[in-house]
Motif scaffolding. Structure first.
Motif, short mmCIF file in Angstrom:
data_model
loop_
_atom_site.label_atom_id
_atom_site.label_comp_id
_atom_site.label_asym_id
_atom_site.label_seq_id
_atom_site.Cartn_x
_atom_site.Cartn_y
_atom_site.Cartn_z
N THR A 162 10.26 0.59 -1.14
CA THR A 162 9.74 -0.49 -0.29
C THR A 162 8.32 -0.20 0.13
OG1 THR A 162 11.94 -1.04 0.53
CG2 THR A 162 10.08 -1.74 1.88
N MET A 163 8.05 1.04 0.54
CA MET A 163 6.70 1.42 0.96
C MET A 163 5.70 1.30 -0.20
SD MET A 163 7.06 4.53 3.71
CE MET A 163 8.55 5.37 3.19
N ARG A 164 6.11 1.72 -1.37
CA ARG A 164 5.23 1.64 -2.54
C ARG A 164 4.91 0.18 -2.88
NH1 ARG A 164 8.44 6.60 -5.15
NH2 ARG A 164 6.79 8.20 -5.00
N GLU A 165 5.90 -0.67 -2.76
CA GLU A 165 5.67 -2.09 -3.04
C GLU A 165 4.69 -2.68 -2.02
OE1 GLU A 165 8.17 -6.28 -3.52
OE2 GLU A 165 9.23 -4.38 -3.20
N ARG A 166 4.88 -2.36 -0.75
CA ARG A 166 4.01 -2.89 0.29
C ARG A 166 2.58 -2.38 0.16
NH1 ARG A 166 8.31 -1.85 5.24
NH2 ARG A 166 9.43 -3.86 5.09
N ARG A 167 2.44 -1.12 -0.26
CA ARG A 167 1.11 -0.51 -0.34
C ARG A 167 0.46 -0.71 -1.70
NH1 ARG A 167 -2.27 1.16 1.49
NH2 ARG A 167 -2.41 3.40 1.24
N GLY A 168 1.26 -1.02 -2.72
CA GLY A 168 0.69 -1.24 -4.04
C GLY A 168 0.20 0.03 -4.70
N LEU A 169 0.85 1.16 -4.42
CA LEU A 169 0.51 2.43 -5.05
C LEU A 169 1.73 3.33 -5.12
CD1 LEU A 169 0.32 4.63 -2.52
CD2 LEU A 169 -1.88 3.56 -2.18
N GLN A 170 1.62 4.39 -5.92
CA GLN A 170 2.76 5.27 -6.16
C GLN A 170 2.66 6.62 -5.45
OE1 GLN A 170 5.64 4.57 -8.03
NE2 GLN A 170 4.80 2.51 -7.81
N ASP A 171 1.45 7.10 -5.18
CA ASP A 171 1.25 8.44 -4.63
C ASP A 171 1.87 8.54 -3.24
OD1 ASP A 171 0.40 10.91 -3.75
OD2 ASP A 171 -1.65 10.69 -4.48
N VAL A 172 2.94 9.30 -3.11
CA VAL A 172 3.66 9.40 -1.85
C VAL A 172 2.78 9.95 -0.74
CG1 VAL A 172 4.61 11.69 -2.31
CG2 VAL A 172 5.85 10.13 -0.81
N ARG A 173 1.80 10.77 -1.08
CA ARG A 173 0.93 11.37 -0.06
C ARG A 173 0.01 10.35 0.59
NH1 ARG A 173 -1.83 15.88 -3.59
NH2 ARG A 173 -1.82 14.06 -4.97
N LEU A 174 -0.22 9.23 -0.08
CA LEU A 174 -1.14 8.22 0.45
C LEU A 174 -0.43 7.01 1.05
CD1 LEU A 174 -3.86 8.21 -2.36
CD2 LEU A 174 -3.85 9.48 -0.21
N LEU A 175 0.88 7.00 1.03
CA LEU A 175 1.61 5.83 1.54
C LEU A 175 1.38 5.63 3.03
CD1 LEU A 175 5.05 6.11 -0.31
CD2 LEU A 175 3.19 4.49 -0.76
N CYS A 176 1.38 6.71 3.80
CA CYS A 176 1.35 6.61 5.27
C CYS A 176 0.35 7.57 5.89
CB CYS A 176 2.73 6.90 5.85
SG CYS A 176 4.03 5.82 5.24
N ALA A 177 -0.69 7.97 5.13
CA ALA A 177 -1.69 8.93 5.61
C ALA A 177 -2.83 8.18 6.28
CB ALA A 177 -2.19 9.79 4.47
N GLY A 178 -2.62 7.78 7.52
CA GLY A 178 -3.59 7.00 8.28
C GLY A 178 -2.86 5.89 9.01
N PRO A 179 -3.33 5.50 10.20
CA PRO A 179 -2.58 4.52 11.01
C PRO A 179 -2.44 3.16 10.36
CG PRO A 179 -4.72 5.01 11.98
CD PRO A 179 -4.52 6.02 10.90
#
Length: 203
Positions: free
Chosen positions: A110-127
């Motif tokens: 779900t997070m990858r779909e919302r963010r449009g990327l695959q790298d798990v380190r960049l999904l939530c790195a920043g507010p």
């Protein structure tokens, strides 16, 4: 993948000072409708702090931050990105903790779909990234963090050590820029920005 260990409700005293709550939130799991992960980075703000949204007193924008402790304060940063804070201290004071980064553990697809990327380190790195990945927007402003769709949880593992916490100056502010009210889990790969290697925290 969800954490294999059981989860129990987190016992966080949101009536405490914001910088104390910010430190205690490190390692707590935040879920929204089952999507989220371990909080690894926070920043504290207080009404007496010139960098805080509440420094000038209540407004229509910051009203939730003056509300009951343990609720969400959600706002747009520069009119672009949603951000989420946990409200602290007694109602009427105006303090909170900005959630800056989490380690994704639940609902990665779900997070990858919302963010449009695959790298798990960049999904939530920043507010802003965090809010987008977790589906946070204005509808959650003022909502209690102990009720759905929110869940604040601790990993229930006997003998598991508490996370080591680093502290340092907050990011992207010009006022009170040297106040060490940014907290993060030492060694985490999921921070929005690394801490100075000299940053101090409890051993």
């Amino acid at each position: 993948m969800p954490h294999a260990l059981p989860l129990i409700p987190a016992d966080i005293d949101f009536t405490a000072a914001a910088h104390e709550v910010a430190r205690r939130l490190i390692g707590v799991t935040l879920l929204i409708d089952g999507v989220g992960g371990r909080i690894v980075e926070t920043e504290a703000y207080d009404q007496l702090d010139p960098a805080s949204h509440t420094f000038g007193g209540p407004t229509a924008r910051n009203a939730a931050m003056f509300g009951p402790p343990g609720c969400a304060y959600v706002y747009r940063s520069y009119g672009l990105h949603w951000c989420v804070n946990t409200v602290c201290r007694e109602a009427g004071h105006g303090a909170g903790v900005l959630l800056r980064a989490i380690e994704p553990t639940h609902g990665l697809d779900t997070m990858r779909e919302r963010r449009g990327l695959q790298d798990v380190r960049l999904l939530c790195a920043g507010p802003g990234r965090l809010a987008q990945a977790l589906g946070i927007d204005a509808r959650l402003n003022g909502k209690p963090l102990h009720l759905p769709p929110f869940a604040l949880l601790q990993i229930a593992a006997a003998g598991q050590p508490a996370p080591q916490v680093a502290a340092g100056p907050r990011i992207g502010i010009s006022k009170a820029a040297d106040v060490p009210w940014r907290f993060g889990e030492k060694g985490s790969r999921f921070l929005s920005r690394p801490f100075d290697l000299a940053a101090k925290g409890p051993g």
